[in-house]
Design an enzyme around this catalytic site. Structure first.
Site, PDB file in Angstrom:
ATOM      1  N   ARG A 282       0.875  -1.188   0.000  1.00  7.86           N
ATOM      2  CA  ARG A 282       0.000   0.000   0.000  1.00  7.86           C
ATOM      3  C   ARG A 282       0.905   1.228   0.000  1.00  7.86           C
ATOM      4  O   ARG A 282       1.853   1.314   0.783  1.00  7.86           O
ATOM      5  CB  ARG A 282      -0.957  -0.004   1.183  1.00  7.86           C
TER       6      ARG A 282
ATOM      7  N   GLN B 222      -4.475   5.654   5.460  1.00  8.40           N
ATOM      8  CA  GLN B 222      -5.307   6.550   6.238  1.00  8.40           C
ATOM      9  C   GLN B 222      -5.055   8.018   6.062  1.00  8.40           C
ATOM     10  O   GLN B 222      -4.052   8.549   6.486  1.00  8.40           O
ATOM     11  CB  GLN B 222      -5.119   6.220   7.705  1.00  8.40           C
TER      12      GLN B 222
ATOM     13  N   CYS C  45      -9.024   1.187  10.891  1.00  6.33           N
ATOM     14  CA  CYS C  45      -9.709   0.407  11.933  1.00  6.33           C
ATOM     15  C   CYS C  45     -10.167   1.291  13.072  1.00  6.33           C
ATOM     16  O   CYS C  45     -11.309   1.228  13.500  1.00  6.33           O
ATOM     17  CB  CYS C  45      -8.760  -0.610  12.531  1.00  6.33           C
TER      18      CYS C  45
ATOM     19  N   GLU D  55      -7.977   4.391  13.945  1.00  9.24           N
ATOM     20  CA  GLU D  55      -7.025   5.474  14.085  1.00  9.24           C
ATOM     21  C   GLU D  55      -7.714   6.812  13.893  1.00  9.24           C
ATOM     22  O   GLU D  55      -8.844   6.876  13.431  1.00  9.24           O
ATOM     23  CB  GLU D  55      -5.885   5.316  13.069  1.00  9.24           C
TER      24      GLU D  55
ATOM     25  N   ARG E 102       0.619   0.771  18.960  1.00  8.17           N
ATOM     26  CA  ARG E 102      -0.801   0.504  18.758  1.00  8.17           C
ATOM     27  C   ARG E 102      -1.104  -0.973  18.945  1.00  8.17           C
ATOM     28  O   ARG E 102      -0.234  -1.818  18.755  1.00  8.17           O
ATOM     29  CB  ARG E 102      -1.188   0.864  17.311  1.00  8.17           C
TER      30      ARG E 102
HETATM   31  C1  8X3 Z   1      -5.975  -0.556  10.168  1.00 10.02           C
HETATM   32  C2  8X3 Z   1      -4.581  -0.642  10.465  1.00 10.02           C
HETATM   33  O1  8X3 Z   1      -2.218  -0.382   9.544  1.00 10.02           O
HETATM   34  O2  8X3 Z   1      -3.941   0.503   8.193  1.00 10.02           O
HETATM   35  O3  8X3 Z   1      -6.484   0.644  10.548  1.00 10.02           O
HETATM   36  O4  8X3 Z   1      -3.306   1.603  10.174  1.00 10.02           O
HETATM   37  S1  8X3 Z   1      -3.495   0.323   9.535  1.00 10.02           S
END
Ligand code: 8X3
Length: 823
Positions: A182, A186, A461, A463, A671
């Site tokens: 990726r 986020q 998720c 954050e 986290r």
């Molecule tokens: C899901 C976890 O790694 O994309 O929110 O931040 S991450």
């Protein structure tokens, strides 16, 4: 099965009896949904193809400008789709569920991947044979040797690489980078600026700045000029894309004989001629504007765990109020529009090529965080009528998207908490809850101004992101700490990988006399893992800037505009960089250490050698020992014995990051958010001293180990609280799953109990919580008769997905979570 069912279970029962899907909403969106729900996604190659064509022509130019040119080429060439019944225009692929290609990221494995994607066990995708040929002949050959993924594979020193990859470059699932699949994570755009100024307003500002550049200045020439040119071209691209939708809609309208459908096409045409270029004139146009921007972001880059949709109940509210007050829109009209967006969200599916990416995001997860509730910028409760409409829509229109997040604070109104609880009781896992009174102080401690912190949005998720202030979009490390424990016991080795010394030999465990010695050895291994996650991140930060650019994301960010810097640059002055590393297997490790402490060092009924042998034998023939270990004090029971260990592990990790984040210039916060990584991570870890069998999933997030929480859900909350180091700044989300039986929250009495439980969670200042409200028997039945349970949604790890689209391992893991009988 219990005769008390959740709303979702009753709906599915009805569907099974009548063969007809049951929806409370009865609108166009439902028709759309039924067309694509549970359809196997297809790959649309156009994004990959048009980026490839453009990149071939622009070699040697500044990267942000190349990106903008590729976006423009896409906007000019890509097929434009409009669908009967879909009120919102803007999709990046074929009708139904679709995924798109980002070859700049991992195009080197694309040709190989497309051969397996249709048949792979988790998250399969179909591809048209003619498209597969284009991938093999045109897209893949161009990118081989140029991708981020390839550079990353050779970027780590040998010891880091050993913890990260197998010989063939596949993930080891130990210290797991997530950047190779990726390009960013986020993000929350400043959607409001587009609504207020329109893209044309922004373009005008960029053009004016371009005029004032000093041609003699090297910085103006090398940095500002390409930034501004890229921004202007991106503005043109997104407007062109919208206008092409308008043209298509007009052409449909011209041919249409049915007056209603003609009006439908004309409305799309008029809206797409106007937004996002100009400020919207209605709630409908505001939604359409937001959706064009959101979709264009997807075309721009692969954001694993998506670009957040922000606080939709806040920035859309003025348009909603205006239309309701003027009597030009009803609540039902607004709900239908929202539901059209939810379907559009669910049809774009994040496509992961690698096994690691796929196994971390089971069930086609791509989030679509929409935040409601919470305090406003001024700290006053922000709940409004639109907030309630979002909650109602979630109850009436069960779908995996949006991933609705409800912010909760001290003065959240009673009606809000009640409706949140009622929505949770529907049983599809929505909304997840985020605690303002935990998040806002932490954002302040990290340097945010109070109005920025108050205005955070939820993303991924669990954050949080602040528009115009967060500048860190780098994917970071997921760390398998159960592997660290195994390496402590086996001198740097793991059963899965034989004699290879992957970690460090942390000392002669067989000879230790005290638990403190053992714990110190484990913590040495834990530190070693974190150290390598930081080395990974050091390299990733530098490499990303060479491979990716984000002209759209950057032009919608105040600091990037002020500094003329792309979001992918390692440092953007004034930004707050919220990075992270993930503690996976928290409950598994705590419980294992508690068992070692009790039986090896206190009661002295078991030796380390016996443990090593039992683990090597996967407890075969050692059931008595396994039972003993399973009954050791465990995390999730409000038991200080286990919780004190958890707090120590947490503290050590936090101390590391407090010390070493600064030199990276990033908050690499700790986290506890698993995605679905606890399943593939479990597959490399042998049996553990808490009695878990080899290759089974680890515990998820900050939840207790599967079945270990024996004292009810409040004890789970209290353990979570007791293991947190409240005084440390470098911490972030802790994801908490709770599975409730529908009977314990049934009726108004049940809703009241759930409200009180949520208030207890809030008062303990826990970051996140989410619920599955269903009977375990339903899950078991769904495993047996998947064809009858296709619409069953379950909460996984910060998102909900269709149960029957998950791997058997993940299904079993959800079944194994403790079903709490009382709140
Ligand atoms: C899901 C976890 O790694 O994309 O929110 O931040 S991450």
């Amino acid at each position: 099965m219990s005769n008390i069912l959740s709303v979702q279970e009753s709906r599915i029962e009805n569907e099974r009896k009548t063969g007809e899907p049951v929806f409370l909403s009865r609108n166009r969106a439902v028709k759309l949904l039924l067309r694509s729900r549970n359809q196997k996604p297809v790959i649309d190659i156009e994004r990959g193809l048009f980026f490839t064509e453009s990149f071939r022509e622009t070699e040697g130019e500044p990267l942000n400008l190349r990106w903008a040119k590729a976006l423009y080429h896409y906007a000019e060439k890509a097929t434009v789709y409009l669908e009967e019944d879909q009120l919102l225009a803007g999709r990046a692929g074929k009708p139904g569920r679709y995924g798109v290609l980002y070859p700049e990221l991992d195009g080197d494995i694309l040709d190989e991947a497309i051969r397996h994607l249709p048949e792979r066990e988790t998250s399969p995708f179909d591809i048209d044979p003619a498209d597969a040929e284009i991938v093999e002949k045109i897209i893949s050959p161009y990118w081989k040797g140029k991708t981020f993924h390839e550079d990353l594979l050779t970027a780590f020193p040998a010891d880091t690489r050993r913890l990260t990859y197998n010989e063939d470059g596949t993930s080891r699932f130990i210290v797991n980078e997530t950047a190779s699949y990726r390009s960013s994570i986020q993000w929350v755009h400043d959607y409001e600026i587009v609504l207020k100024k329109g893209i044309s307003g922004l373009r005008k500002e960029f053009a004016e700045k371009l005029e004032t550049l000093d041609p003699d200045s090297a910085v103006d020439t090398m940095e500002k000029k390409p930034f501004l040119e890229a921004a202007i071209l991106t503005c043109d691209a997104i407007v062109l894309w919208a206008h092409r939708h308008a043209q298509l809609a007009r052409s449909y309208a011209e041919k249409e004989t049915d007056p209603d459908q003609k009006a439908f096409w004309l409305r799309i045409a008029e809206a797409s001629e106007h937004v996002p270029e100009f400020a919207p004139r209605s709630f409908y146009e505001a939604l359409q504007s937001q959706w064009y921007v959101q979709m264009f972001s997807r075309i721009e880059q692969k954001t694993g765990t998506v670009i957040s949709n922000g606080r939709m109940d806040q920035y859309l509210y003025p348009y909603y109020r205006q239309d309701i007050d003027a009597g030009v829109m009803t609540e039902e009209d607004a709900e239908e529009l929202l539901e059209s967006m939810w379907v559009a969200m669910s049809e774009y599916v994040d496509l992961y090529l690698s096994a690691a990416g796929g196994s971390f995001n089971e069930g086609y997860a791509h989030w679509e965080a929409v935040t409601v509730g919470g305090v406003d910028r001024d700290g006053v409760d922000a709940t409004n009528e639109l907030t309630y409409l979002f909650l109602r829509s979630k109850r009436n229109f069960p779908l995996n998207y949006p991933d609705l997040a409800a912010r909760v604070h001290t003065l959240s109104p009673r009606r809000y908490l009640w409706e949140v609880a009622e929505t949770i009781k529907e049983g599809s896992g929505f909304p997840k809850l985020i605690n303002d009174d935990e998040v806002i102080p932490l954002l302040l401690a990290k340097g945010a101004r109070i109005e920025e912190a108050n205005d955070y949005s939820v993303s991924g998720c669990s954050e949080v992101r602040m528009p115009n202030r967060d500048t860190y979009t780098s994917p970071c490390a997921y760390i398998n700490f159960a592997a660290a424990l195994e390496m402590t016991l086996f001198h740097g080795r793991m059963l899965k990988f034989g004699e290879e010394e992957i970690g460090i030999d942390a000392g002669p465990v067989e000879d230790f006399e005290t638990f403190e010695e053992f714990l110190e050895a484990y913590l040495k291994e834990q530190r070693y893992f974190i150290r390598h996650a930081f080395v990974q991140e050091y390299q990733i930060i530098r490499l990303r800037a060479q491979h990716f650019a984000s002209p759209l994301g950057s032009m919608l960010h105040e600091l990037c505009r002020a500094e003329y810097k792309d979001l992918h640059q390692p440092v953007i002055p004034g930004g707050i960089d919220l990075g992270y590393f993930e503690f996976i297997g928290y409950g598994t490790v705590i419980d294992s250490l508690a068992a070692i402490k009790k039986y090896v060092y206190e009661e002295k009924t078991v030796t380390i050698r016996e443990l090593q042998e039992a683990i090597a034998a996967n407890f075969e023939g050692r059931e008595q020992l396994r039972n003993l270990l399973k009954n050791a004090p465990a995390y999730g029971n409000n038991d200080p014995y286990a919780d004190a260990i958890g707090k120590r592990l947490d503290r050590e990790a936090l101390d590391f990051t407090a010390r070493y984040s600064k030199e990276l210039g990033v908050h690499l916060d700790l986290r506890l958010v698993p995605f679905t990584s606890h399943v593939p991570f479990g597959k490399v870890v042998a049996a553990t001293p808490n009695g878990r069998l080899a290759w089974m999933p680890l515990s998820d997030g900050s939840s207790a180990s599967q079945g270990a929480d024996r004292n009810g859900p409040t004890a789970v909350l209290l353990s979570n609280f007791a293991t947190k180091n409240q005084g440390c700044r470098d911490r972030a989300a802790r994801l908490l799953n709770v599975k409730l039986s529908p009977s314990c929250v049934s009726g108004d009495v049940g809703t009241e109990k759930l409200v009180q439980f949520i208030q207890a969670w809030h008062d303990l200042r826990l970051w996140h919580i989410q619920f599955n409200v269903l009977n375990t028997e339903t899950l078991i039945e769904a495993q047996r008769h998947p064809e009858q349970y296709r619409s069953l949604l379950v909460r996984i790890a910060g998102y909900s997905a269709y149960f029957t689209e998950l791997s058997k391992d993940l299904q079993d893991d959800i079944i194994a979570r403790t079903e709490q009988q009382a709140v």
